[in-house]
Design an enzyme around this catalytic site. Structure first.
Site, mmCIF file in Angstrom:
data_model
loop_
_atom_site.group_PDB
_atom_site.id
_atom_site.type_symbol
_atom_site.label_atom_id
_atom_site.label_comp_id
_atom_site.label_asym_id
_atom_site.label_seq_id
_atom_site.Cartn_x
_atom_site.Cartn_y
_atom_site.Cartn_z
ATOM 1 C CG HIS A 456 -2.336 0.429 0.895
ATOM 2 N ND1 HIS A 456 -2.621 1.517 0.102
ATOM 3 C CD2 HIS A 456 -3.548 -0.096 1.252
ATOM 4 C CE1 HIS A 456 -3.928 1.658 0.000
ATOM 5 N NE2 HIS A 456 -4.521 0.687 0.675
ATOM 6 C CG ASP A 460 -3.623 5.491 -2.523
ATOM 7 O OD1 ASP A 460 -2.988 5.060 -1.543
ATOM 8 O OD2 ASP A 460 -3.618 6.683 -2.886
#
Length: 485
Positions: A456, A460
């Site tokens: 992450h 995104d």
């Protein structure tokens, strides 16, 4: 025996095996002392935490010494063999007429002869070796003369100086502890052994696993106990368990049921890498079901047209590389020290392969530049090498993205652990007939679950979802892939 004339002895050392590997265990010698070897002929098979590797010697000539018995662990840079290079004539007496050597347990040598003072330039050129590279090492000439081995040190076995290893009470070593391998540190920590109280037998006093094991055996034999052991917290293994390498701290119950399996070799390397991935990478997973009926039909049509057969994993790999071209954020790594995301220009595609030795991840170099036929051939080559234990460290390192086809195990889905230091992994479940709404009607279609686990930090959910949706669209309608190539 061959006779080496107008030659000299060169020492070949265990090369750098790549990706932080600092030691290897001798599995099998492929040559004997006195054998004639050609340039780049494999002389020994070693096992690292990554793979079984046949190590080629860059020199051609007569083997005058071997260092280390089978089962011995050697550090990178330790001597493997010495070779008398030069003209080889006949099959007679190099073992007797070549450079003087000792007769240690491992067939080791005492001293290598200096080159003749008047050696001709042509002979010198022959002795330079091939210069070929295994993984990150080149051919270089060994010193003309090496120090003779003291008879009380088993240097010829590849673990010289273990007899000098000290246990508690022998006096600490000044300065930082010379240990590279985290496996050695963990072994010492599990057995409450202070590494500062050992004398390493490796280059420049480097402490090896063999030194720790020797110290533990010596402590068990002499009844040496640490303060923690006297308190009953740690039980020192007896001599039999020490010699087998089964070192680990015990549970509270002194005779707990169960079998202890050391985390070492491939299993240990996998454990370390997966643990590091979980510690360092904030991963997330998204998944989608896709109708793979058209992809399966396309593969059938391709294989019916003649020529080499195309594998399903090759088609999935081709889809992956196309998706990474559209979403390059996922073909990257994170430089934590510089706090930078490094986006990579080339796709080196890893794929998970289960073998008798455990899970390995061979890497297809420049997968983005290969067509389906080329990918099929490379997947087949690496898979065969993995099953035969012939993968080199170079085959197992440098991946930028991993394709995990866990459907071969008969499961539908999974949340893979990212192969550190990569940024993502695509998981593919089994393809099975399921009820599916197709063109407004209920039908039986070939359905597959796809999952993407991603770092992450590099992107995104929108980017990850876009990547996975593109892959699913290509699976459902292979023409989508053709439009974007």
């Amino acid at each position: 025996m061959a006779h080496a004339s107008d030659g000299r002895s060169l020492e070949f050392r265990l090369p750098d095996l790549g990706e932080g590997l600092t030691e290897a265990e001798i599995v099998r010698w492929l040559v004997e002392v006195g054998d004639v070897v050609a340039v780049d002929q494999p002389v020994v098979e070693v096992e690292t935490a990554k793979a079984m590797v046949e190590v080629p010697c860059p020199y051609g000539g007569v083997v005058t010494a071997r260092f280390g018995e089978e089962g011995t662990e050697l550090p990178v840079g330790a001597p493997l063999v010495t070779v008398a290079v030069g003209e080889v004539d006949g099959a007679g007496d190099a073992a007797a007429d070549g450079p003087a050597r000792g007769t240690g347990a491992g067939g080791g040598t005492g001293a290598a002869e200096s080159p003749p003072a008047g050696q001709a330039p042509a002979a010198q050129k022959k002795a330079e070796g091939s210069g070929n590279v295994l993984v990150g090492y080149g051919t270089s000439e060994a010193p003309a003369r090496r120090r003779r081995v003291r008879p009380d040190r088993p240097a010829a076995t590849g673990v010289s100086g273990r007899a000098n290893g000290r246990v508690r009470g022998a006096g600490p070593v000044d300065g930082p502890v010379p240990v590279i391998s985290p496996l050695v540190r963990r072994l010492a920590r599990q057995n409450d052994l202070d590494l500062r109280e050992l004398t390493g037998s490796g280059p420049d006093g480097l402490i090896l696993r063999a030194d720790v094991e020797y110290a533990l055996r010596a402590a068990a034999a002499q009844g040496v106990r640490t303060a923690d052991q006297e308190a009953g917290a740690i039980r020192m293994p007896d001599a039999a368990s020490a010699s087998s390498g089964a070192f680990s701290s015990t549970s509270a119950a002194p005779h707990a049921d169960g079998t202890r399996v050391p985390l070492k070799g491939v299993r240990g390397a996998v454990a370390d890498k997966l643990s590091r991935s979980r510690r360092e990478i904030p991963d997330a997973t998204c998944w989608v079901d896709a109708d793979a009926t058209e992809l399966m039909r396309a593969r059938t049509a391709m294989n019916a047209s003649g020529g080499p057969r195309i594998s399903l994993v090759a088609l999935l790999a081709r889809i992956c590389t196309a998706a990474l071209a559209r979403f390059p954020e996922l073909n990257s790594t994170v430089d934590t020290e510089a706090r930078e995301i490094v986006r990579l220009d080339r796709v080196h595609l890893g794929f998970a392969a289960q073998t008798d030795r455990g899970l390995v991840v061979p890497v297809v170099r420049d997968a983005h530049a290969r067509d389906a036929e080329g990918l099929t051939a490379e997947f087949a080559r690496l898979t065969e090498a993995a099953r035969a234990g012939r993968l080199t460290p170079g085959d197992l390192t440098g991946g930028t993205f991993t394709l995990n086809n866990y459907g071969v195990f008969g499961v539908d889905g999974s949340t893979p652990i990212i192969n550190h230091p990569e940024a993502a992994m695509l998981g593919v479940g089994r393809i099975v007939p399921k009820p599916w709404v197709h063109e407004g009607e209920l039908a039986v279609r070939q359905v597959v679950q796809l999952s993407l686990t991603f770092d992450h930090r590099v992107c995104d959910g929108g980017t990850a979802g876009g990547f996975l949706r593109y892959v699913a669209d290509c699976v459902e309608q292979p023409a989508v892939l053709l439009r974007t190539l």
